[in-house]
Design a protein around this motif. Structure first.
Motif, mmCIF file in Angstrom:
data_model
loop_
_atom_site.group_PDB
_atom_site.id
_atom_site.type_symbol
_atom_site.label_atom_id
_atom_site.label_comp_id
_atom_site.label_asym_id
_atom_site.label_seq_id
_atom_site.Cartn_x
_atom_site.Cartn_y
_atom_site.Cartn_z
ATOM 1 N N ASP A 28 1.476 4.588 -10.377
ATOM 2 C CA ASP A 28 0.577 3.773 -9.561
ATOM 3 C C ASP A 28 1.360 2.978 -8.512
ATOM 4 O O ASP A 28 0.921 2.841 -7.367
ATOM 5 N N VAL A 29 2.517 2.443 -8.876
ATOM 6 C CA VAL A 29 3.364 1.707 -7.936
ATOM 7 C C VAL A 29 3.740 2.614 -6.765
ATOM 8 O O VAL A 29 3.638 2.218 -5.599
ATOM 9 N N THR A 31 2.215 5.372 -5.713
ATOM 10 C CA THR A 31 1.019 5.712 -4.940
ATOM 11 C C THR A 31 0.656 4.578 -3.988
ATOM 12 O O THR A 31 0.402 4.808 -2.801
ATOM 13 N N HIS A 32 0.674 3.354 -4.477
ATOM 14 C CA HIS A 32 0.330 2.211 -3.643
ATOM 15 C C HIS A 32 1.419 1.855 -2.637
ATOM 16 O O HIS A 32 1.150 1.150 -1.669
ATOM 17 N N ALA A 33 2.622 2.341 -2.840
ATOM 18 C CA ALA A 33 3.701 2.140 -1.865
ATOM 19 C C ALA A 33 3.561 3.096 -0.688
ATOM 20 O O ALA A 33 4.283 2.974 0.297
ATOM 21 N N GLY A 34 2.648 4.068 -0.819
ATOM 22 C CA GLY A 34 2.457 5.037 0.251
ATOM 23 C C GLY A 34 3.396 6.220 0.173
ATOM 24 O O GLY A 34 3.640 6.899 1.175
ATOM 25 N N GLY A 145 5.760 -4.775 -4.294
ATOM 26 C CA GLY A 145 4.780 -3.807 -4.784
ATOM 27 C C GLY A 145 4.697 -3.809 -6.300
ATOM 28 O O GLY A 145 3.613 -3.650 -6.870
ATOM 29 N N ARG A 148 2.556 -6.882 -7.209
ATOM 30 C CA ARG A 148 1.137 -6.689 -6.878
ATOM 31 C C ARG A 148 0.459 -5.722 -7.832
ATOM 32 O O ARG A 148 -0.643 -5.960 -8.318
ATOM 33 N N ARG A 149 1.113 -4.600 -8.120
ATOM 34 C CA ARG A 149 0.504 -3.615 -9.013
ATOM 35 C C ARG A 149 0.446 -4.140 -10.440
ATOM 36 O O ARG A 149 -0.504 -3.875 -11.166
ATOM 37 N N ALA A 152 -2.525 -6.333 -10.834
ATOM 38 C CA ALA A 152 -3.753 -5.529 -10.951
ATOM 39 C C ALA A 152 -3.883 -4.920 -12.347
ATOM 40 O O ALA A 152 -4.963 -4.949 -12.951
ATOM 41 N N TRP A 153 -2.795 -4.392 -12.871
ATOM 42 C CA TRP A 153 -2.823 -3.769 -14.199
ATOM 43 C C TRP A 153 -3.070 -4.803 -15.291
ATOM 44 O O TRP A 153 -3.807 -4.545 -16.242
#
Length: 156
Positions: A28-29, A31-34, A145, A148-149, A152-153
């Motif tokens: 997930d980290v 993926t959210h980092a792009g 990141g 932030r992730r 959320a988790w």
């Protein structure tokens, strides 16, 4: 160049380490980092996140359109006071960039303060310091990141 980042996690240090050893979280980290692509390896000694990321235009002239970055997390067992020490190393494939951080996860009444301190070194004659200043926000974003992730988790 020295760096110093502080994060806060809404759980205990041992749970932060458990999260850093969860493949789905690290995925997930990335993926959210792009990340354009990435792989995750979780083992008893370390967690490895290898990802290919698009780079800011200001760095493209030095490194190209994407950068291959590996983040390796290593954590020790909790100490008697519940704190956890560890390291986070970042390797940028094909570039003379070295990032090495010490991690200290400290319990603070139901939350954890994570302190990451270390060095960012770019070994390019004449322009190394200039590139360090351009790379540092990129490294800060990578560490940010995680925070932030994790927020959320942990809120799930």
């Amino acid at each position: 160049m020295q760096f110093d980042y502080t994060h806060t996690y809404a759980t205990t240090p041992d749970k932060v380490v458990d999260l850093m050893r969860t493949e789905e979280f690290i995925d997930d980290v990335a993926t959210h980092a792009g990340a354009v692509s990435h792989t995750v390896e979780v083992g008893p000694e370390k967690t490895l996140l290898a990802m290919k990321l698009p780079v800011p235009e200001s760095l493209a002239k030095f490194v190209g359109a994407t950068i291959s970055l590996e983040m390796t997390f290593r954590f020790q067992p909790p100490a008697a006071d519940g704190s956890v020490t560890g390291t986070v190393d970042v390797d940028v494939a094909g570039l003379p960039v070295d990032v090495a951080a010490r991690a200290l996860l400290t319990p603070t009444g139901g939350t954890t303060v994570a302190h990451y301190a270390g060095t960012l070194t770019v070994k390019i004659p004449l322009v190394g310091r200039k590139v360090e200043k351009q790379v540092e926000p990129f490294i800060r974003d990578a560490f940010g990141g995680l925070e932030r992730r994790a927020a959320a988790w942990l809120a799930r």
